[in-house]
Motif scaffolding. Sequence first.
Motif, PDB file in Angstrom:
ATOM      1  N   LEU A  23       0.834  -1.203   0.000  1.00 46.89           N
ATOM      2  CA  LEU A  23       0.000   0.000   0.000  1.00 46.89           C
ATOM      3  C   LEU A  23       0.870   1.254   0.000  1.00 46.89           C
ATOM      4  O   LEU A  23       0.648   2.176  -0.796  1.00 46.89           O
ATOM      5  N   GLN A  24       1.888   1.287   0.853  1.00 44.84           N
ATOM      6  CA  GLN A  24       2.771   2.450   0.903  1.00 44.84           C
ATOM      7  C   GLN A  24       3.556   2.605  -0.394  1.00 44.84           C
ATOM      8  O   GLN A  24       3.735   3.726  -0.886  1.00 44.84           O
ATOM      9  N   TYR A  45      -8.926   4.110  -0.732  1.00 40.58           N
ATOM     10  CA  TYR A  45      -8.504   3.295   0.408  1.00 40.58           C
ATOM     11  C   TYR A  45      -9.089   3.828   1.717  1.00 40.58           C
ATOM     12  O   TYR A  45      -9.713   3.094   2.477  1.00 40.58           O
ATOM     13  N   LYS A  46      -8.900   5.109   1.968  1.00 43.58           N
ATOM     14  CA  LYS A  46      -9.312   5.687   3.255  1.00 43.58           C
ATOM     15  C   LYS A  46     -10.817   5.598   3.488  1.00 43.58           C
ATOM     16  O   LYS A  46     -11.263   5.561   4.630  1.00 43.58           O
ATOM     17  N   HIS A 124     -10.534  -2.831  -6.281  1.00 42.01           N
ATOM     18  CA  HIS A 124     -11.299  -3.358  -5.148  1.00 42.01           C
ATOM     19  C   HIS A 124     -10.383  -3.822  -4.011  1.00 42.01           C
ATOM     20  O   HIS A 124     -10.818  -3.917  -2.865  1.00 42.01           O
ATOM     21  N   GLN A 125      -9.125  -4.066  -4.320  1.00 42.68           N
ATOM     22  CA  GLN A 125      -8.165  -4.415  -3.264  1.00 42.68           C
ATOM     23  C   GLN A 125      -8.039  -3.288  -2.244  1.00 42.68           C
ATOM     24  O   GLN A 125      -7.768  -3.545  -1.070  1.00 42.68           O
ATOM     25  N   LEU A 126      -8.240  -2.052  -2.665  1.00 44.38           N
ATOM     26  CA  LEU A 126      -8.160  -0.924  -1.733  1.00 44.38           C
ATOM     27  C   LEU A 126      -9.299  -0.987  -0.716  1.00 44.38           C
ATOM     28  O   LEU A 126      -9.099  -0.719   0.463  1.00 44.38           O
ATOM     29  N   ARG A 127     -10.489  -1.354  -1.164  1.00 48.41           N
ATOM     30  CA  ARG A 127     -11.637  -1.490  -0.255  1.00 48.41           C
ATOM     31  C   ARG A 127     -11.384  -2.618   0.747  1.00 48.41           C
ATOM     32  O   ARG A 127     -11.611  -2.448   1.943  1.00 48.41           O
ATOM     33  N   HIS A 128     -10.899  -3.740   0.261  1.00 45.95           N
ATOM     34  CA  HIS A 128     -10.602  -4.862   1.161  1.00 45.95           C
ATOM     35  C   HIS A 128      -9.491  -4.494   2.136  1.00 45.95           C
ATOM     36  O   HIS A 128      -9.554  -4.840   3.319  1.00 45.95           O
ATOM     37  N   THR A 129      -8.491  -3.787   1.662  1.00 45.32           N
ATOM     38  CA  THR A 129      -7.390  -3.372   2.536  1.00 45.32           C
ATOM     39  C   THR A 129      -7.906  -2.437   3.621  1.00 45.32           C
ATOM     40  O   THR A 129      -7.502  -2.550   4.782  1.00 45.32           O
TER      41      THR A 129
END
Length: 173
Positions: A23-24, A45-46, A124-129
Amino acid sequence: MVATAKFTESDNPPKKYLSDSQLQNLFTLAKKNNYRDYALFYLSYKHGLRAIETTYLSFDNIDLNSNQLWVKRAKNSLATYHPLSQECNRIIKKLAKINGSNYLFPLTTIGIRKICQKYNFHHHQLRHTCGINMARKGIDPLIIKNYLGHKNIQNTMIYINDAGINFKKLPDF
């Protein structure tokens, strides 16, 4: 040409979500390549946004005085107000200066998919993260449920289970 994020196998979590380092790395790379991409990824993400929900974001849905964002949800999910972090506030102010539209991201979901493909991940990986990181921080599942707009707690429990939470911190009873 946009450089893609390269992840080693040891840094490769299940495809549903990104590790902290991934993510970073994604944020760092996007910030260098294109501020709009960084803003898109960071806000998604946030706020645990689906790609379609990202296309709904408009300046009309933001109150910078009270630091709140109205998140209109898709898939018949529950719309909610979200608090804006300082970084989200900075991003929105910068987008307001450089954007010629009332929408934060005047893109289609196909456009968002193409941007994410340049960075070698799925939006969608951002939502799961987001959901998994909230669970790992010990945030109450009902708060996560409401934050992500879920109508059914069973959808939220996926994040709790995927977060790998164990019982080490369970108080004695």
